[in-house]
Design a protein around this motif. Structure first.
Motif, PDB file in Angstrom:
ATOM      1  N   ALA A 122      -2.358  11.610  25.566  1.00 42.20           N
ATOM      2  CA  ALA A 122      -1.155  12.508  24.874  1.00 42.20           C
ATOM      3  C   ALA A 122      -0.115  11.734  24.100  1.00 42.20           C
ATOM      4  CB  ALA A 122      -0.427  13.441  25.823  1.00 42.20           C
ATOM      5  N   ASP A 123      -0.024  12.187  22.784  1.00 40.65           N
ATOM      6  CA  ASP A 123       1.222  11.633  22.108  1.00 40.65           C
ATOM      7  C   ASP A 123       2.489  12.298  22.366  1.00 40.65           C
ATOM      8  OD1 ASP A 123       2.860  10.801  19.765  1.00 40.65           O
ATOM      9  OD2 ASP A 123       0.709  10.313  18.537  1.00 40.65           O
ATOM     10  N   VAL A 124       3.443  11.399  22.559  1.00 36.38           N
ATOM     11  CA  VAL A 124       4.639  12.152  22.921  1.00 36.38           C
ATOM     12  C   VAL A 124       5.563  12.888  21.677  1.00 36.38           C
ATOM     13  CG1 VAL A 124       5.452  10.551  24.676  1.00 36.38           C
ATOM     14  CG2 VAL A 124       6.054  10.088  22.481  1.00 36.38           C
ATOM     15  N   ARG A 125       4.834  12.738  20.351  1.00 33.34           N
ATOM     16  CA  ARG A 125       5.331  13.337  19.186  1.00 33.34           C
ATOM     17  C   ARG A 125       4.889  14.888  19.308  1.00 33.34           C
ATOM     18  NH1 ARG A 125       3.730   8.147  15.187  1.00 33.34           N
ATOM     19  NH2 ARG A 125       2.100   8.187  16.842  1.00 33.34           N
ATOM     20  N   VAL A 131       2.160  17.214  25.453  1.00 37.68           N
ATOM     21  CA  VAL A 131       2.918  16.620  26.481  1.00 37.68           C
ATOM     22  C   VAL A 131       2.796  17.941  27.261  1.00 37.68           C
ATOM     23  CG1 VAL A 131       5.312  15.808  27.252  1.00 37.68           C
ATOM     24  CG2 VAL A 131       4.506  15.138  25.156  1.00 37.68           C
ATOM     25  N   GLU A 132       3.147  19.068  27.245  1.00 41.83           N
ATOM     26  CA  GLU A 132       3.412  20.095  28.034  1.00 41.83           C
ATOM     27  C   GLU A 132       1.837  20.245  28.864  1.00 41.83           C
ATOM     28  OE1 GLU A 132       4.563  23.958  26.509  1.00 41.83           O
ATOM     29  OE2 GLU A 132       5.849  24.071  28.411  1.00 41.83           O
ATOM     30  N   LYS A 133       0.763  20.271  28.001  1.00 40.62           N
ATOM     31  CA  LYS A 133      -0.544  20.202  28.723  1.00 40.62           C
ATOM     32  C   LYS A 133      -0.918  19.189  29.745  1.00 40.62           C
ATOM     33  CE  LYS A 133      -5.427  20.381  27.461  1.00 40.62           C
ATOM     34  NZ  LYS A 133      -6.260  20.015  26.047  1.00 40.62           N
ATOM     35  N   ALA A 134      -0.264  18.002  29.277  1.00 48.29           N
ATOM     36  CA  ALA A 134      -0.380  16.955  30.515  1.00 48.29           C
ATOM     37  C   ALA A 134       0.518  17.284  31.717  1.00 48.29           C
ATOM     38  CB  ALA A 134       0.301  15.717  29.930  1.00 48.29           C
ATOM     39  N   LEU A 135       1.642  17.740  31.631  1.00 48.20           N
ATOM     40  CA  LEU A 135       2.652  17.914  32.688  1.00 48.20           C
ATOM     41  C   LEU A 135       1.786  19.211  33.417  1.00 48.20           C
ATOM     42  CD1 LEU A 135       5.934  18.146  30.516  1.00 48.20           C
ATOM     43  CD2 LEU A 135       5.609  16.761  32.707  1.00 48.20           C
ATOM     44  N   ALA A 168      10.115  19.411  27.960  1.00 48.99           N
ATOM     45  CA  ALA A 168       8.959  19.891  28.390  1.00 48.99           C
ATOM     46  C   ALA A 168       8.751  19.825  30.027  1.00 48.99           C
ATOM     47  CB  ALA A 168       7.619  19.110  27.835  1.00 48.99           C
ATOM     48  N   SER A 169       9.293  18.658  30.496  1.00 42.10           N
ATOM     49  CA  SER A 169       9.303  18.401  32.072  1.00 42.10           C
ATOM     50  C   SER A 169      10.055  19.605  32.745  1.00 42.10           C
ATOM     51  CB  SER A 169       9.406  16.935  32.218  1.00 42.10           C
ATOM     52  OG  SER A 169      10.992  16.823  32.207  1.00 42.10           O
TER      53      SER A 169
END
Ligand code: NAP
Ligand code: COA
Length: 268
Positions: free
Chosen positions: A67-70, A75-79, A129-130
């Motif tokens: 995932a690219d933090v940009r 990011v949300e999908k990874a969380l 997002a976290s």
């Protein structure tokens, strides 16, 4: 009577952005050795898989995805995937960054934007997002900043601007999220041996030695130095710390300490 306490982080869940190499991977490995379930993201699927493989080969628990933090949605999908697998998230490390030496006059607007987007917007994305995925109260968010965030450096205008933003974001979010029981701090490492950051800033041995000689402690740090501090900041032992930018830098933030005051004064 002596009491024996459990390891302070046993059973917790950590989300580590930029955790596939260097300082952040050192933190991931140290957390995992404490019994933390570790989730790593970075751009390269290969690097993520290798990092997760190293942690699980040591008998610890880890997952990861590219995932690219940009990209906020990535990011949300990874969380969401981490919460699905491990439950609510206790610890977030925002450590993804980009760096290169370049005078401002030779830097394109896109080069400046790229570093600001990874370091500062990326940190906003990861922390913002976290929030919905955190165990509250009790979560600990830690950004990895740098001495450049507080002290100007030649050929580092992009990094100085981005990391100064990370420092201020840390303090603002600490104020806004403290009432929910979420602590927000940052670690500011000095030059850490064997990392990409040092390789990019001191490409030849002479430059590397000169840099080391300017540090008050006359030595580069290790990944373990930073990982130990991260363990403390993530733990309940740091329960009263928020909004802090914690230097772990051998004195890098103090400036040039190369003059030998003790010898000059005859007191060595
Ligand atoms: P590193 O190994 O290059 O770590 C950077 C990590 O961020 C890599 O895992 C990289 O993996 C990931 N990354 C880069 N761009 C990304 C993006 N857009 N989205 C998601 N992940 C991304 O460098 P390091 O030297 O250990 O630095 C780690 C942190 O410490 C950085 O925040 C840096 O500013 C800070 N720091 C380092 C030093 C030092 O001496 N090294 C000193 C002070 C502060 P991918 O390539 O797979 O994306
Ligand atoms: N000097 C000047 N400009 C540079 C540069 C350098 N050494 N490296 C890249 N750029 C410029 C590019 O030319 C481009 O600008 P342009 O479109 O005007 O030509 C812009 O920066 C973006 O480059 P690109 O390669 O597309 O970015 P990226 O998103 O693929 O990679 C970087 C980001 C540039 C920061 C890359 O070095 C990286 O991935 N770094 C991660 C690892 C790292 O830096 N670790 C140390 C952390 S302290």
């Amino acid at each position: 009577m002596m009491s024996i306490s459990n390891p302070p982080l046993q059973g917790r869940v950590a989300f580590i952005a930029g955790g596939s190499s260097g300082i952040n991977l050192g933190i991931a490995q140290r957390f995992a050795s404490e019994g933390v379930k570790v989730a790593i993201i970075s751009r390269s699927q290969e690097k993520v898989a290798a990092a997760v493989g190293e942690i699980t080969a040591a008998g610890n628990v880890a997952m990861g995805m590219a995932a690219d933090v940009r990209e906020y949605a990535a990011v949300e999908k990874a969380l969401a995937a981490v919460r699905e697998s491990y439950g609510e998230i206790d610890i977030v490390i925002s450590g993804a960054a980009g760096n290169f030496m370049c005078p401002a006059i030779g830097m394109s607007a896109n080069a400046f934007k790229t570093v600001v987007d990874i370091d500062l917007l990326g940190t906003f994305n990861v922390l913002r997002a976290s929030f919905a995925y955190l165990r509250k109260p009790g979560a600990s968010l830690i950004s990895i900043t740098a001495p450049q965030g507080a002290k100007p450096e030649m050929f580092q205008a992009h990094v100085c601007a981005a990391k100064a933003g990370v420092n201020m974001l840390t303090k603002c979010l600490a104020m806004e999220w403290g009432p929910a029981g979420v602590r927000v701090n940052a670690i500011s490492p000095g030059p850490i041996a064997g990392t990409e950051g040092v390789a990019r800033m001191a490409a030849d041995p002479a430059t590397a030695a000169a840099w080391e000689a300017r540090l008050a402690l006359r030595s580069y740090g290790s990944k373990q130095d930073i990982a130990e501090l991260a363990v403390f900041l993530a733990s309940d032992q740091a329960r009263y710390m928020t909004g802090a930018i914690v230097d772990c830098d051998g004195g890098a933030s103090l400036g040039d300490s190369s003059a030998d005051a003790l010898t000059v004064s005859g007191r060595r």
